[in-house]
Design an enzyme around this catalytic site. Structure first.
Site, mmCIF file in Angstrom:
data_model
loop_
_atom_site.group_PDB
_atom_site.id
_atom_site.type_symbol
_atom_site.label_atom_id
_atom_site.label_comp_id
_atom_site.label_asym_id
_atom_site.label_seq_id
_atom_site.Cartn_x
_atom_site.Cartn_y
_atom_site.Cartn_z
ATOM 1 N N VAL A 147 -7.182 -5.539 -5.154
ATOM 2 C CA VAL A 147 -8.120 -6.195 -4.244
ATOM 3 C C VAL A 147 -8.630 -5.162 -3.247
ATOM 4 O O VAL A 147 -7.830 -4.476 -2.604
ATOM 5 C CB VAL A 147 -7.397 -7.347 -3.500
ATOM 6 C CG1 VAL A 147 -8.339 -8.038 -2.539
ATOM 7 C CG2 VAL A 147 -6.804 -8.333 -4.488
ATOM 8 N N CYS A 148 -9.937 -5.041 -3.119
ATOM 9 C CA CYS A 148 -10.519 -4.083 -2.170
ATOM 10 C C CYS A 148 -10.083 -4.446 -0.750
ATOM 11 O O CYS A 148 -10.363 -5.542 -0.260
ATOM 12 C CB CYS A 148 -12.038 -4.098 -2.259
ATOM 13 S SG CYS A 148 -12.803 -3.094 -0.976
ATOM 14 N N VAL A 149 -9.416 -3.504 -0.097
ATOM 15 C CA VAL A 149 -8.801 -3.798 1.197
ATOM 16 C C VAL A 149 -9.853 -4.105 2.272
ATOM 17 O O VAL A 149 -9.672 -5.009 3.096
ATOM 18 C CB VAL A 149 -7.837 -2.668 1.624
ATOM 19 C CG1 VAL A 149 -8.552 -1.346 1.808
ATOM 20 C CG2 VAL A 149 -7.083 -3.042 2.894
#
Lengths: 88, 130, 118
Positions: free
Chosen positions: B78-80
């Site tokens: 998941v893109c932070v």
């Protein structure tokens, strides 16, 4: 390199077709499957539509120019072409 | 045998894209291919929220991804940056941002956008679902 | 090294997709992938001069488009049909690429290993 264009929104069809070249293919998924009722006759590209999404939407009168495929064939198509572009 | 990565930006409960991606992933695995990484970006990160509670008669996409990831040993990244904006945090980020609790489902992992590029370079195909 | 093409096809600010796509582009540049950027259809609106999104409390990422060459982006194409649709001429837009017709855009998309739009 041959490209598989994946379209999920019917309103994007004309913009997507602008980017398609000969030997490419178009795969309709999700809401875009409604397009498969017509023969779009475009540059002799191969035309596919995802069967599950057609069934879900009660669309059973597709034009013969569209090959109806399942997810297994969807995966095969992404490999039969050099890459895929999901036209969002 | 080919290696695939997926980029998913679809909002889980506003668009069909997450479901399409889930079915596509299953078909990739059934055909004997490899999933290098599934990268969630933009509104796609919302599926990683462990607090999502869809009605019992609707598919729980968070649990569906988590189940698949655990059974088939798939990386759900998941893109932070996209996640923090949308309240998807792990314990470390919760503490750093003075939040009361973490919210990410343990099957998903927060990481940077570099993980997407790295997955592209290590994959034969990248398929986007938006 | 595998090459990648980014297709911007939406207007700025109403949705976050322009900035999100640009962020992937910059990351791929950090990995030194050969990059092509295309502004197609409504995407040409990303390039209008004098944008002031700070009035909406949004960062002006169009400034980063001007720096694409510095990030090693080799080719930037601007869709001629998109400009025409929006009655834009080169004087109205950031001078960061070549005006291209759909044939040229098709060829570029065909040539790259990955194409991403958001």
């Amino acid at each position: 390199m041959k490209t598989l264009f994946i379209l999920n929104n019917p309103t994007n069809l004309s913009a997507c077709l602008e980017a398609i070249a000969k030997e490419d293919a178009l795969l309709l998924i999700e809401d875009a499957v409604i397009i498969a009722r017509k023969n779009i006759e475009y540059k002799h590209i191969s035309l596919f539509a995802l069967k599950e999404d057609l069934i879900a939407r009660g669309i059973n009168n597709t034009d013969a120019s569209w090959e109806l495929i399942n997810y297994g064939k969807f995966v095969e198509l992404t490999l039969a072409f050099d890459k895929s572009v999901t036209w969002l | 045998m080919a290696t695939f990565s997926l980029l998913i930006t679809a909002n889980p409960y506003s668009n069909q894209g997450q479901y399409s991606a889930l079915e596509f992933t299953k078909a990739v695995l059934e055909a004997g291919h490899i999933i290098k990484r599934i990268f969630f970006y933009a509104d796609g990160v919302l599926v990683a929220n462990r607090l999502n509670c869809p009605p019992a008669d609707e598919l729980n996409l968070t649990k569906s991804w988590a189940k698949l990831a655990i059974e088939k040993d798939i990386e759900l990244t998941v893109c932070v940056t996209a996640a923090l904006k949308r309240g998807i945090v792990n314990q470390a980020e919760a503490e750093r941002n003075a939040l009361t609790s973490e919210s990410i489902d343990p099957a998903f992992e927060l990481s940077g956008l570099g993980q997407l590029t790295e997955a592209m370079l290590a994959s034969d195909r990248l398929v986007t679902f938006g | 090294m595998k090459s990648v093409c980014f297709i911007f096809n939406k207007p700025p600010y109403g949705q976050g997709s322009g900035k999100e796509l640009l962020d992937i582009c910059l990351m791929c540049s950090a990995f030194e992938m050969p990059i092509t950027v295309i502004f197609q259809g409504d995407g040409v609106l990303q390039l209008i001069e004098n944008q002031q999104p700070d009035i909406l409390n949004i960062k002006n990422y169009s400034k980063t488009f001007k720096a694409l060459k510095l990030y090693g982006v080799e080719t930037v194409l601007i869709d001629a049909a998109g400009l025409e649709k929006h009655q834009l001429v080169t004087e109205n837009i950031l001078n960061i690429g070549e005006i291209a017709n759909s044939k040229i855009i098709q060829n570029v998309i065909q040539k790259t290993d990955f194409s991403i739009m958001l």
